[in-house]
Write a protein that holds these residues in place. Structure first.
Motif, mmCIF file in Angstrom:
data_model
loop_
_atom_site.group_PDB
_atom_site.id
_atom_site.type_symbol
_atom_site.label_atom_id
_atom_site.label_comp_id
_atom_site.label_asym_id
_atom_site.label_seq_id
_atom_site.Cartn_x
_atom_site.Cartn_y
_atom_site.Cartn_z
ATOM 1 N N SER A 12 6.045 10.016 -5.194
ATOM 2 C CA SER A 12 5.295 9.795 -2.993
ATOM 3 C C SER A 12 4.727 10.037 -3.580
ATOM 4 O O SER A 12 3.919 10.497 -3.782
ATOM 5 C CB SER A 12 6.616 10.618 -3.135
ATOM 6 N N SER A 13 3.432 10.006 -1.432
ATOM 7 C CA SER A 13 2.112 10.653 -0.976
ATOM 8 C C SER A 13 1.626 9.586 -2.325
ATOM 9 O O SER A 13 0.283 9.747 -1.930
ATOM 10 C CB SER A 13 2.094 11.304 -1.320
ATOM 11 N N CYS A 14 1.977 7.928 -3.206
ATOM 12 C CA CYS A 14 0.474 7.886 -3.792
ATOM 13 C C CYS A 14 0.250 6.537 -2.972
ATOM 14 O O CYS A 14 1.347 5.879 -2.125
ATOM 15 C CB CYS A 14 0.803 7.473 -4.722
ATOM 16 N N LEU A 72 0.948 -0.583 -0.024
ATOM 17 C CA LEU A 72 0.097 -0.244 0.372
ATOM 18 C C LEU A 72 0.913 1.160 0.642
ATOM 19 O O LEU A 72 0.317 2.137 -0.689
ATOM 20 C CB LEU A 72 -1.199 -0.207 1.362
ATOM 21 N N LYS A 73 1.745 1.522 0.835
ATOM 22 C CA LYS A 73 2.653 2.985 0.506
ATOM 23 C C LYS A 73 3.561 2.355 -0.578
ATOM 24 O O LYS A 73 4.438 3.562 -0.798
ATOM 25 C CB LYS A 73 3.469 2.124 2.104
ATOM 26 N N GLY A 74 3.853 1.217 -1.693
ATOM 27 C CA GLY A 74 3.913 1.599 -2.465
ATOM 28 C C GLY A 74 5.852 1.228 -1.912
ATOM 29 O O GLY A 74 6.719 1.427 -2.873
ATOM 30 N N ASP A 75 6.159 0.409 -0.623
ATOM 31 C CA ASP A 75 8.183 0.254 -1.068
ATOM 32 C C ASP A 75 8.508 -1.080 -1.715
ATOM 33 O O ASP A 75 9.613 -0.915 -1.933
ATOM 34 C CB ASP A 75 7.810 0.148 0.674
ATOM 35 N N LEU A 76 7.141 -1.333 -2.382
ATOM 36 C CA LEU A 76 7.336 -2.994 -2.654
ATOM 37 C C LEU A 76 7.131 -2.598 -4.845
ATOM 38 O O LEU A 76 7.230 -3.769 -5.526
ATOM 39 C CB LEU A 76 7.516 -3.956 -2.067
#
Length: 346
Positions: A24-26, A14-18
């Protein structure tokens, strides 16, 4: 243990780390990028992965979009730009998005659209342009969108529609034209749209007596669900229920030609006609076209005496050869005559 790992993995996604190419912020998951309602006034387009298939940019504060914003997003299938404050769109904004199927541009402030804006989007199936400020649409705007099934133009300020606007959209099933300022429709506008199932045209300004062609077409569409009213002969009624026999379509009289504006040389002829064949009725219809036309006329060459006519008591001619321009003209004539004499002698 396995449960905690799964939860951590889900949060990480969900955070987009992977996810590569997640701004950013999406929020990102797989090939979906969600940048909606982030109060963005610009988009860092270099951060949007080229593998993105669904991109949400709705609910932001975007006023303009840079050229080439989506040029690397060739896999886009769904793009949502609803609920921003977009005033204009760059020409060719979607030219590389050939896989695009659904496009949302509603609830913005668009006044015009560039010609050919959707020309590359041959796979487009749904297009939403509702709640903008569109006054007119370019001819052939949807000519390349042969797979288009749903088109929403609800709540704009459209006054007219170009002829043949939907002629290539033979798969069109749902069309919203309601809450505009349309008075009539071009003849044969929906001739090619035999698959149309839903047509909403309420809250326009249709003149019943100008909708005869549409009524004839709509009455032959067995699968069509239609909504729309018109005003004519002091009544507002469903277009399909209006009795067109009371309509008087005014016509022009024959042209009346004036004489040429001069008696010799070049002049102008003015043609006039009147709207009285028959005259307009109380429904307010007017004849289409101009009441006057002009054309050039050329009569025989004016005689020399007309150019040197006497004027006033001093017997001065209009083209007085004693003034400076006259002397210059006389000198040129003499030089030309001298050249001609020399040529003839040889």
């Amino acid at each position: 243990m396995l449960m905690s790992v799964a939860v951590m993995l889900f949060i990480s996604l969900l955070k987009g780390d992977l996810v590569n190419g997640c701004p950013s912020s999406c929020s990102c998951y797989d090939t979906i990028v969600d940048c909606s309602r982030r109060n963005f006034d610009e988009i860092p387009h270099t951060d949007i992965s080229s593998t993105t298939t669904i991109l949400y940019l709705n609910g932001n504060k975007l006023v303009t979009l840079p050229e080439g914003l989506f040029s690397s997003n060739t896999n886009l299938e769904r793009l949502d730009l609803d609920t921003n404050t977009l005033v204009t769109l760059p020409e060719g904004l979607f030219s590389n998005n050939t896989k695009l199927k659904t496009l949302y541009l509603g609830q913005n402030k668009l006044v015009t659209l560039p010609e050919g804006l959707f020309s590359s989007n041959t796979n487009l199936e749904e297009l939403y342009l509702y709640e903008n400020k569109l006054v007119t649409l370019p001819e052939g705007l949807f000519s390349s969108n042969t797979k288009l099934e749903r088109l929403d133009l609800y709540t704009n300020t459209l006054v007219t529609l170009p002829e043949g606007l939907f002629s290539n959209n033979t798969k069109l099933k749902t069309l919203y034209l309601g809450q505009n300022k349309l008075v009539t429709l071009p003849e044969g506008l929906f001739f090619s749209n035999t698959n149309l199932e839903e047509l909403y045209m309420r809250r326009n300004q249709f003149n019943c007596c100008l909708m005869i062609d549409f009524k004839e077409w709509a009455s032959n569409q067995t699968n069509l669900v239609y909504r729309g009213t018109c005003t004519g002969l002091n009544t507002t009624i469903d277009i399909l229920d209006f009795n067109m026999t009371g309509c008087i379509i005014p016509g022009w009289s024959l042209w009346f030609n004036s004489s040429c504006s001069v008696t010799c040389g070049d002049g102008v002829i003015m043609k006039t006609r009147t709207c009285d064949n028959p005259p307009p009725s109380d429904d307010g219809l007017k004849c289409v076209g101009s009441r006057t036309e002009t054309s050039l006329c050329n009569l025989e060459k004016c005689p020399e005496s007309c150019r040197h006519s006497k004027k006033g008591s001093n017997n001065k001619s209009v083209d007085n050869l004693d003034n400076k321009p006259g002397k210059k003209l006389r000198k040129l004539k003499a030089m030309n005559q001298k050249r001609m004499d020399k040529f003839n002698w040889k």
